[in-house]
Design a protein around this motif. Structure first.
Motif, PDB file in Angstrom:
ATOM      1  N   PRO A 180      23.433  36.479 -38.144  1.00 41.37           N
ATOM      2  CA  PRO A 180      23.464  37.148 -36.845  1.00 41.37           C
ATOM      3  C   PRO A 180      24.757  36.796 -36.108  1.00 41.37           C
ATOM      4  O   PRO A 180      25.147  35.631 -36.034  1.00 41.37           O
ATOM      5  N   TYR A 181      25.403  37.819 -35.582  1.00 41.69           N
ATOM      6  CA  TYR A 181      26.755  37.634 -35.038  1.00 41.69           C
ATOM      7  C   TYR A 181      26.793  36.626 -33.895  1.00 41.69           C
ATOM      8  O   TYR A 181      27.619  35.720 -33.875  1.00 41.69           O
ATOM      9  N   ALA A 182      25.924  36.806 -32.921  1.00 39.65           N
ATOM     10  CA  ALA A 182      25.953  35.951 -31.734  1.00 39.65           C
ATOM     11  C   ALA A 182      24.683  35.133 -31.650  1.00 39.65           C
ATOM     12  O   ALA A 182      23.628  35.519 -32.162  1.00 39.65           O
ATOM     13  N   ALA A 183      24.797  33.986 -30.998  1.00 37.02           N
ATOM     14  CA  ALA A 183      23.640  33.129 -30.752  1.00 37.02           C
ATOM     15  C   ALA A 183      23.511  32.933 -29.246  1.00 37.02           C
ATOM     16  O   ALA A 183      24.397  32.342 -28.622  1.00 37.02           O
ATOM     17  N   GLY A 184      22.442  33.442 -28.689  1.00 33.73           N
ATOM     18  CA  GLY A 184      22.192  33.268 -27.272  1.00 33.73           C
ATOM     19  C   GLY A 184      21.222  32.121 -27.067  1.00 33.73           C
ATOM     20  O   GLY A 184      20.020  32.270 -27.245  1.00 33.73           O
ATOM     21  N   VAL A 185      21.758  30.970 -26.718  1.00 33.61           N
ATOM     22  CA  VAL A 185      20.920  29.780 -26.523  1.00 33.61           C
ATOM     23  C   VAL A 185      21.244  29.193 -25.153  1.00 33.61           C
ATOM     24  O   VAL A 185      22.206  28.424 -25.015  1.00 33.61           O
ATOM     25  N   PRO A 186      20.478  29.558 -24.129  1.00 33.67           N
ATOM     26  CA  PRO A 186      20.723  28.969 -22.802  1.00 33.67           C
ATOM     27  C   PRO A 186      20.287  27.516 -22.799  1.00 33.67           C
ATOM     28  O   PRO A 186      19.174  27.164 -22.432  1.00 33.67           O
ATOM     29  N   SER A 187      21.185  26.636 -23.237  1.00 32.10           N
ATOM     30  CA  SER A 187      20.801  25.249 -23.490  1.00 32.10           C
ATOM     31  C   SER A 187      21.009  24.355 -22.275  1.00 32.10           C
ATOM     32  O   SER A 187      21.830  24.625 -21.409  1.00 32.10           O
ATOM     33  N   SER A 188      20.246  23.284 -22.247  1.00 38.95           N
ATOM     34  CA  SER A 188      20.324  22.317 -21.165  1.00 38.95           C
ATOM     35  C   SER A 188      21.675  21.615 -21.185  1.00 38.95           C
ATOM     36  O   SER A 188      22.309  21.462 -22.236  1.00 38.95           O
ATOM     37  N   ALA A 189      22.113  21.200 -20.009  1.00 41.70           N
ATOM     38  CA  ALA A 189      23.378  20.463 -19.897  1.00 41.70           C
ATOM     39  C   ALA A 189      23.312  19.220 -20.790  1.00 41.70           C
ATOM     40  O   ALA A 189      22.310  18.516 -20.836  1.00 41.70           O
ATOM     41  N   GLY A 190      24.381  18.953 -21.495  1.00 44.40           N
ATOM     42  CA  GLY A 190      24.427  17.804 -22.387  1.00 44.40           C
ATOM     43  C   GLY A 190      24.019  18.121 -23.807  1.00 44.40           C
ATOM     44  O   GLY A 190      24.264  17.319 -24.714  1.00 44.40           O
ATOM     45  N   ALA A 204      26.942  31.745 -37.021  1.00 37.98           N
ATOM     46  CA  ALA A 204      27.236  32.519 -35.815  1.00 37.98           C
ATOM     47  C   ALA A 204      28.730  32.466 -35.516  1.00 37.98           C
ATOM     48  O   ALA A 204      29.401  31.465 -35.801  1.00 37.98           O
ATOM     49  N   VAL A 205      29.254  33.542 -34.931  1.00 41.07           N
ATOM     50  CA  VAL A 205      30.680  33.571 -34.589  1.00 41.07           C
ATOM     51  C   VAL A 205      30.898  33.829 -33.094  1.00 41.07           C
ATOM     52  O   VAL A 205      32.035  33.792 -32.630  1.00 41.07           O
ATOM     53  N   MET A 206      29.814  34.082 -32.366  1.00 44.38           N
ATOM     54  CA  MET A 206      29.952  34.377 -30.943  1.00 44.38           C
ATOM     55  C   MET A 206      28.844  33.717 -30.157  1.00 44.38           C
ATOM     56  O   MET A 206      27.708  33.572 -30.630  1.00 44.38           O
ATOM     57  N   ASP A 207      29.179  33.300 -28.934  1.00 49.45           N
ATOM     58  CA  ASP A 207      28.236  32.663 -28.021  1.00 49.45           C
ATOM     59  C   ASP A 207      27.996  33.607 -26.843  1.00 49.45           C
ATOM     60  O   ASP A 207      28.895  34.344 -26.435  1.00 49.45           O
ATOM     61  N   ILE A 208      26.794  33.582 -26.305  1.00 51.22           N
ATOM     62  CA  ILE A 208      26.470  34.387 -25.131  1.00 51.22           C
ATOM     63  C   ILE A 208      26.431  33.461 -23.926  1.00 51.22           C
ATOM     64  O   ILE A 208      25.644  32.509 -23.882  1.00 51.22           O
ATOM     65  N   VAL A 209      27.291  33.731 -22.953  1.00 50.68           N
ATOM     66  CA  VAL A 209      27.381  32.913 -21.755  1.00 50.68           C
ATOM     67  C   VAL A 209      27.305  33.830 -20.538  1.00 50.68           C
ATOM     68  O   VAL A 209      27.967  34.876 -20.497  1.00 50.68           O
ATOM     69  N   HIS A 210      26.498  33.456 -19.558  1.00 50.99           N
ATOM     70  CA  HIS A 210      26.421  34.200 -18.303  1.00 50.99           C
ATOM     71  C   HIS A 210      26.860  33.280 -17.166  1.00 50.99           C
ATOM     72  O   HIS A 210      26.670  32.065 -17.226  1.00 50.99           O
ATOM     73  N   GLY A 211      27.441  33.864 -16.121  1.00 52.39           N
ATOM     74  CA  GLY A 211      27.876  33.047 -14.994  1.00 52.39           C
ATOM     75  C   GLY A 211      28.281  33.914 -13.823  1.00 52.39           C
ATOM     76  O   GLY A 211      28.057  35.131 -13.806  1.00 52.39           O
ATOM     77  N   ASP A 212      28.896  33.275 -12.837  1.00 53.29           N
ATOM     78  CA  ASP A 212      29.323  33.978 -11.628  1.00 53.29           C
ATOM     79  C   ASP A 212      30.741  34.505 -11.742  1.00 53.29           C
ATOM     80  O   ASP A 212      31.362  34.846 -10.739  1.00 53.29           O
ATOM     81  N   LYS A 213      31.273  34.546 -12.948  1.00 56.97           N
ATOM     82  CA  LYS A 213      32.630  35.021 -13.190  1.00 56.97           C
ATOM     83  C   LYS A 213      32.648  35.902 -14.426  1.00 56.97           C
ATOM     84  O   LYS A 213      31.675  35.940 -15.192  1.00 56.97           O
ATOM     85  N   ALA A 214      33.740  36.604 -14.592  1.00 54.94           N
ATOM     86  CA  ALA A 214      33.901  37.410 -15.792  1.00 54.94           C
ATOM     87  C   ALA A 214      34.303  36.528 -16.967  1.00 54.94           C
ATOM     88  O   ALA A 214      35.017  35.530 -16.807  1.00 54.94           O
ATOM     89  N   PHE A 215      33.838  36.892 -18.155  1.00 56.50           N
ATOM     90  CA  PHE A 215      34.286  36.269 -19.390  1.00 56.50           C
ATOM     91  C   PHE A 215      35.091  37.324 -20.137  1.00 56.50           C
ATOM     92  O   PHE A 215      34.575  38.401 -20.466  1.00 56.50           O
ATOM     93  N   ASN A 216      36.357  37.012 -20.382  1.00 59.40           N
ATOM     94  CA  ASN A 216      37.286  38.005 -20.891  1.00 59.40           C
ATOM     95  C   ASN A 216      37.468  37.919 -22.400  1.00 59.40           C
ATOM     96  O   ASN A 216      37.178  36.893 -23.021  1.00 59.40           O
ATOM     97  N   LEU A 217      37.929  39.006 -22.971  1.00 55.39           N
ATOM     98  CA  LEU A 217      38.193  39.070 -24.395  1.00 55.39           C
ATOM     99  C   LEU A 217      39.145  37.940 -24.796  1.00 55.39           C
ATOM    100  O   LEU A 217      40.150  37.703 -24.139  1.00 55.39           O
ATOM    101  N   GLY A 218      38.798  37.227 -25.859  1.00 57.71           N
ATOM    102  CA  GLY A 218      39.664  36.171 -26.367  1.00 57.71           C
ATOM    103  C   GLY A 218      39.269  34.764 -25.967  1.00 57.71           C
ATOM    104  O   GLY A 218      39.835  33.797 -26.473  1.00 57.71           O
ATOM    105  N   GLU A 219      38.288  34.619 -25.067  1.00 58.24           N
ATOM    106  CA  GLU A 219      37.865  33.277 -24.658  1.00 58.24           C
ATOM    107  C   GLU A 219      36.960  32.662 -25.721  1.00 58.24           C
ATOM    108  O   GLU A 219      36.187  33.353 -26.383  1.00 58.24           O
TER     109      GLU A 219
END
Length: 344
Positions: A180-190, A204-219
């Motif tokens: 599966p290409y991406a792994a969405g694991v909203p993991s605990s800090a640490g 996996a080759v991609m991570d799913i991250v959500h936040g209060d900012k944009a995540f741009n291509l290449g990060e």
């Protein structure tokens, strides 16, 4: 916004593909590398400033038969309008599909619209604020070993423990025939570092991250690409009535998002339960009001179902969004497999 000259979405996509082939032949653009790990990919759009991705998060173990119905209907829409889609599976729902809807699994493997990814939900003890097992107090090696155990074995939804059966990321990988290409694991800090290490090692080759900012291509993060996301469009909670309007508003807002850089990505998100229940199964069982984050967990708790009218409203909104996306001549449509072709 440019008004599409061609109104039929399938014809427009067909002509777009012909244009891409012509440009490749003329040496105007580089041919995208074909995927060696996943499903068949469509050509990447040419010179797009904005992209739309659709994500379906399949997870509901309380009403798994309804999850099957939702995915069938959603795939019908995406194939009808020729709009790519990312389908995120938990190990639990993937196992249900394999046992009760094997034809659906085959469709996920063969549809040119679909890229399969993976996500994790409680009671896995490395999900957000759900460390009932005490992973935070373990060494880095112990964390890694325990997470790897969970991601290669099935999980007991009542006791939260791993079992001797195959499960997790590895199960989904074996089921669909590619990592599966991406792994969405909203993991605990640490625990994020250990989680990322396990997912990277499993494929996996991609991570799913959500936040209060944009995540741009290449990060990147811990060796994994971060899925580019300028706007996280949670279509299920959109306050307006029309799905097309929701997509248009998100596209308009994207360039003004915090830290956003072109190209901009609007990610349209839905969960299987959004189409039939008030809450998801994992929210109801593990995060319900008055909940306790220690096993055993009560699987008899079930969310109330939406009324027939509310279900119709949700499906109408979703189809409006998919159809509108298919008609945009100046916006690229991608799943994660295709997004990876854009990464530097």
């Amino acid at each position: 916004r440019t008004i599409p000259i061609i109104s039929c979405p399938m014809m427009k996509r067909f002509l777009t593909s012909l244009l891409t082939i012509a440009l490749l032949g003329a040496g105007c653009v580089s041919a995208p590398s074909s995927s060696t790990t996943g499903s068949v990919s469509l050509p990447t759009p040419v010179s797009a400033d904005k992209y739309i991705t659709f994500s379906l998060n399949m997870q509901d173990f309380s009403y798994p038969e309804k999850s099957v119905d939702v995915l069938r209907k959603a795939l019908d829409l995406h194939e009808q309008y020729q709009v790519p889609v990312d389908v995120f599976l938990t190990g639990t729902i993937a196992k249900y599909y394999a046992e009760h809807a094997p034809d659906l699994v085959e469709r996920l493997k063969t549809s040119s619209m679909v890229a399969v990814s993976y996500h994790v939900r409680p009671p896995a003890p490395y999900t957000n604020d759900f460390d009932w097992l005490g992973l935070a107090d373990m060494s880095a090696t112990e964390q890694y070993n325990k997470i790897m155990e969970y991601e290669t074995h099935d999980i007991d939804l009542v006791n939260g423990t791993s079992t001797s059966d195959l499960g997790g990321y590895q199960y989904v990988k074996d089921l669909i025939g590619y990592a599966p290409y991406a792994a969405g694991v909203p993991s605990s800090a640490g625990l994020t570092t250990a989680v990322d290490k396990v997912m990277l090692e499993l494929g996996a080759v991609m991570d799913i991250v959500h936040g209060d900012k944009a995540f741009n291509l290449g990060e990147k993060k811990s060796g994994l690409w971060i899925r580019p996301e300028t706007i996280d469009l949670k279509l299920f909670s959109y306050e307006g009535a029309n799905g097309a309007t929701a997509v248009d508003e998100a596209l308009t807002a994207a360039p003004s998002a915090t830290d956003a850089k072109a190209p901009y990505f609007v990610n349209v998100k839905m969960h299987d339960n959004d189409f039939f229940a008030e809450d998801s199964a994992w929210t109801t069982v593990y995060l319900a009001k008055g909940y306790h984050r220690q096993p055993p967990f009560n699987l008899l708790l079930k969310s109330l179902l939406l009324s027939d009218d509310a279900q119709r409203v949700m499906w109408t909104r979703y189809e409006e969004a998919v159809k509108y996306a298919s008609e945009l001549s100046d916006v690229g449509l991608l799943n994660i497999s295709q997004t990876l072709q854009l990464e530097p």
